[in-house]
Enzyme design. Structure first.
Site, PDB file in Angstrom:
ATOM      1  N   GLU A 313      27.825 -11.099  20.495  1.00 48.94           N
ATOM      2  CA  GLU A 313      27.692 -11.215  21.779  1.00 48.94           C
ATOM      3  C   GLU A 313      26.422  -9.803  22.389  1.00 48.94           C
ATOM      4  O   GLU A 313      26.375  -8.658  22.629  1.00 48.94           O
ATOM      5  CB  GLU A 313      28.951 -10.191  22.212  1.00 48.94           C
ATOM      6  CG  GLU A 313      30.129 -11.200  22.200  1.00 48.94           C
ATOM      7  CD  GLU A 313      31.521 -10.096  22.943  1.00 48.94           C
ATOM      8  OE1 GLU A 313      32.227 -11.607  23.288  1.00 48.94           O
ATOM      9  OE2 GLU A 313      31.804  -9.814  22.419  1.00 48.94           O
ATOM     10  N   TYR A 405      44.087 -13.345  18.323  1.00 48.26           N
ATOM     11  CA  TYR A 405      43.379 -11.798  19.427  1.00 48.26           C
ATOM     12  C   TYR A 405      44.816 -11.279  19.670  1.00 48.26           C
ATOM     13  O   TYR A 405      45.467 -11.665  20.967  1.00 48.26           O
ATOM     14  CB  TYR A 405      42.184 -12.381  20.420  1.00 48.26           C
ATOM     15  CG  TYR A 405      41.199 -11.785  19.673  1.00 48.26           C
ATOM     16  CD1 TYR A 405      40.935 -12.920  18.724  1.00 48.26           C
ATOM     17  CD2 TYR A 405      40.240 -12.205  20.820  1.00 48.26           C
ATOM     18  CE1 TYR A 405      39.614 -12.118  17.938  1.00 48.26           C
ATOM     19  CE2 TYR A 405      38.461 -11.905  20.182  1.00 48.26           C
ATOM     20  CZ  TYR A 405      38.072 -11.939  18.617  1.00 48.26           C
ATOM     21  OH  TYR A 405      36.726 -12.034  18.145  1.00 48.26           O
ATOM     22  N   THR A 452      40.862  -2.473  21.281  1.00 47.60           N
ATOM     23  CA  THR A 452      42.096  -2.542  22.639  1.00 47.60           C
ATOM     24  C   THR A 452      41.683  -1.602  23.826  1.00 47.60           C
ATOM     25  O   THR A 452      41.686  -0.552  24.267  1.00 47.60           O
ATOM     26  CB  THR A 452      41.542  -0.609  21.268  1.00 47.60           C
ATOM     27  OG1 THR A 452      40.603   0.052  21.517  1.00 47.60           O
ATOM     28  CG2 THR A 452      42.323  -0.734  20.332  1.00 47.60           C
TER      29      THR A 452
END
Length: 526
Positions: A313, A405, A452
């Site tokens: 990303e 995930y 998180t």
């Protein structure tokens, strides 16, 4: 003759034969071990201490040793293969390596009554286990769990707890995501502003897609001694800690600390919101020197064979708007500025491999110029990225977001606490059969991810992780012919009693407890 039910062990061993009688673990118990068997013996010593049994570790030949750990010939032709034989008089754990015995110890741990897993004894008498014979070996060499400590910092005590839980489930990799836009979590002595500035954000966005903030500073970092403690604790359980330093994107915390490493030179703050920051490292010698300084610290603190360089990303926006980046790309002979990430990571790859380690990266590293074939690729975007990477010659760890995930929702219930999105049930994980194509690269294994952004506390992480990580452990360890998704779900209720004893705040199979629900506050599901 009816088939005996499978034992309530997770992951399921390849061979488990019940035998008559029980073996008592009492005040007369001693643990015999020599050489490479002794680290696993001391872990077992600590396990039994919680049950009130102070079992000394003595030489393997000592007549008092009623539990014996032996390193000998490999079991089932695998370095982590083990044999565990329990009779009324004696328990013997055999394996070809220290790590094999570490896995055997964790299976022995699951054979104990759940109450014996507590920190202090609660039962009236000494624990006893049913006699049996177990032979076992893992399916995959990489059986991992990833913890993001950058978005929300997690204390050392919780990292150690997660390592212990990984060991219980015969996982062998704990991957720490140590840096991101929202925080830098690693002490680098030559770069003090990384922890003075980059480790702290002034506040954190509340909820999802809102303009509200909590007004509370958040942060923290691990000192080098903290990291040594984590690495040593993991090594005692034959677990490798894989550090991740995400580069050259996901670096807003870096640029907040050292603006000169960015593309504009302008001061910015550590990111207070989630999502992907547009700020990336400039393609300069100074930024590359910075990354090499950090890598020097990482290589010293983490002795394991793998170093994760991120590579995911990374927006090209700043590079495309920068004349300096365009000039640098031309000087390097690149097709466009989009290939600057590949250039940057290839330079660091050379340093990591020169140190005798191996680079790991998220699956974007195979794009825009790619990486050397010895780079391990974590295929996260979807199931097709693994075959694409192995076809290019890379070894792969399958980590597709659709099933690994665990910041995704666990059900479609309105009372689930806030999550990033998606839906991944324990049934989905139990039924997953990983595949990564025909190669020439290999499928090394699988890994579960705990991002998180929406898991602000250790309790929230435990709720997200378990029981889905239980199911992933069986995918990672147990051979397909032996594995049965329905059987796993039948064994889970008894296994969750072990997690109760270990004070793990898992999600119950029938839904969240009242204190785990999202309610109507900050953790409300939109």
């Amino acid at each position: 003759m009816s088939r005996m039910p499978d034992p309530d062990l997770i992951p399921l061993p390849l061979v488990h034969e019940r035998r008559a009688g029980t073996f008592a673990v009492d005040t007369g118990t001693a643990i015999g071990a020599d050489g490479d068997a002794r680290p696993a013996a001391w872990v077992l010593h600590d396990v039994l201490a919680g049950a009130g049994v102070r079992a000394p570790v003595v030489p393997a030949a000592d007549p008092s040793a009623s539990i014996v750990l032996r390193v000998g010939e490999p079991v089932r032709d695998h370095p982590e293969g083990y044999r565990l034989t329990v009779t009324p008089e004696r328990t013997v754990l055999d394996g070809g390596t220290g790590p094999a015995l570490a896995r055997a110890v964790q299976t022995f741990r699951q054979l104990l009554p759940p109450a014996a897993l507590r920190r202090a004894p609660v039962a009236d008498g000494p624990p006893a286990i049913e006699c049996c014979h177990i032979e076992d070996a893992p399916r995959f060499d990489w059986r991992g769990v990833h913890l993001d400590v950058a978005r929300h910092f997690m204390p050392v005590s919780f990292v150690l707890k997660l390592i212990d839980l990984a060991a219980l489930h015969r996982l062998n990799v704990v991957h720490l995501h140590l840096t991101d836009d929202q925080g830098w979590r690693l002490e680098v002595p030559s770069r003090p502003r990384l922890t003075e500035v980059g480790a702290w954000r002034t506040e954190t966005v509340v909820g999802k897609e809102t303009d509200a903030f909590d007004g509370t500073p958040h942060g923290g970092y691990y000192t080098l001694d903290d990291l040594r403690e984590i690495v040593t604790y993991a090594a005692q359980r034959s677990i490798t800690v894989v550090p991740e330093i995400d580069l050259p994107g996901h670096v807003q915390a870096v640029v907040a600390a050292y603006p000169e490493l960015g593309n504009t030179g302008r001061p910015i703050e550590v990111r207070r919101t989630w999502g992907i920051s547009p700020h990336v490292l400039a393609p300069t010698d100074e930024a590359l020197a910075f990354a090499r300084e950090v890598l020097g610290t990482v290589l010293d603190a983490f002795p394991g064979p793998w170093v994760h360089l991120g590579g995911d990303e990374c927006p090209r926006t700043e590079w495309r708007e920068s004349p300096a980046a365009a000039t640098r790309a031309a000087q390097l002979g690149l097709g466009s500025v989009d290939e600057l990430q590949s250039w940057f990571l290839r330079a660091l790859h050379a340093d990591v491999t020169a140190a005798g380690r191996r680079v790991v990266g998220w699956d974007e590293v195979i794009d825009d110029g790619g990486m050397p074939a010895d780079t391990v690729v974590m295929a996260w975007q979807d199931g097709a990225r693994g075959p694409a990477a192995t076809a290019a010659g890379h070894d792969v760890v399958m980590s597709p977001q659709q099933v690994t995930y665990y910041d995704h929702y666990q059900s479609d219930g309105a009372d689930e606490p806030l999550a990033i999105g998606g839906l991944t049930t324990v049934e989905d994980v139990a039924a997953w059969e990983p595949a990564a194509g025909a190669g020439p690269g290999r499928l090394l294994g699988v890994q579960g991810q705990l991002w998180t952004e929406y898991l602000p506390t250790p309790a929230a992480v435990e709720y997200a992780a378990f029981p889905r990580l239980n199911a992933l452990a069986e995918v990672a360890w147990t051979a397909p012919a032996r594995r049965d998704a329905a059987g796993l779900l039948r064994r889970l209720p008894e296994h969750l009693r072990r997690l109760d004893a270990l004070d793990v705040g898992y999600r119950p199979l029938d839904g969240p407890l009242p204190g785990q629900r999202g309610g109507t506050g900050r953790r409300r599901r939109p």
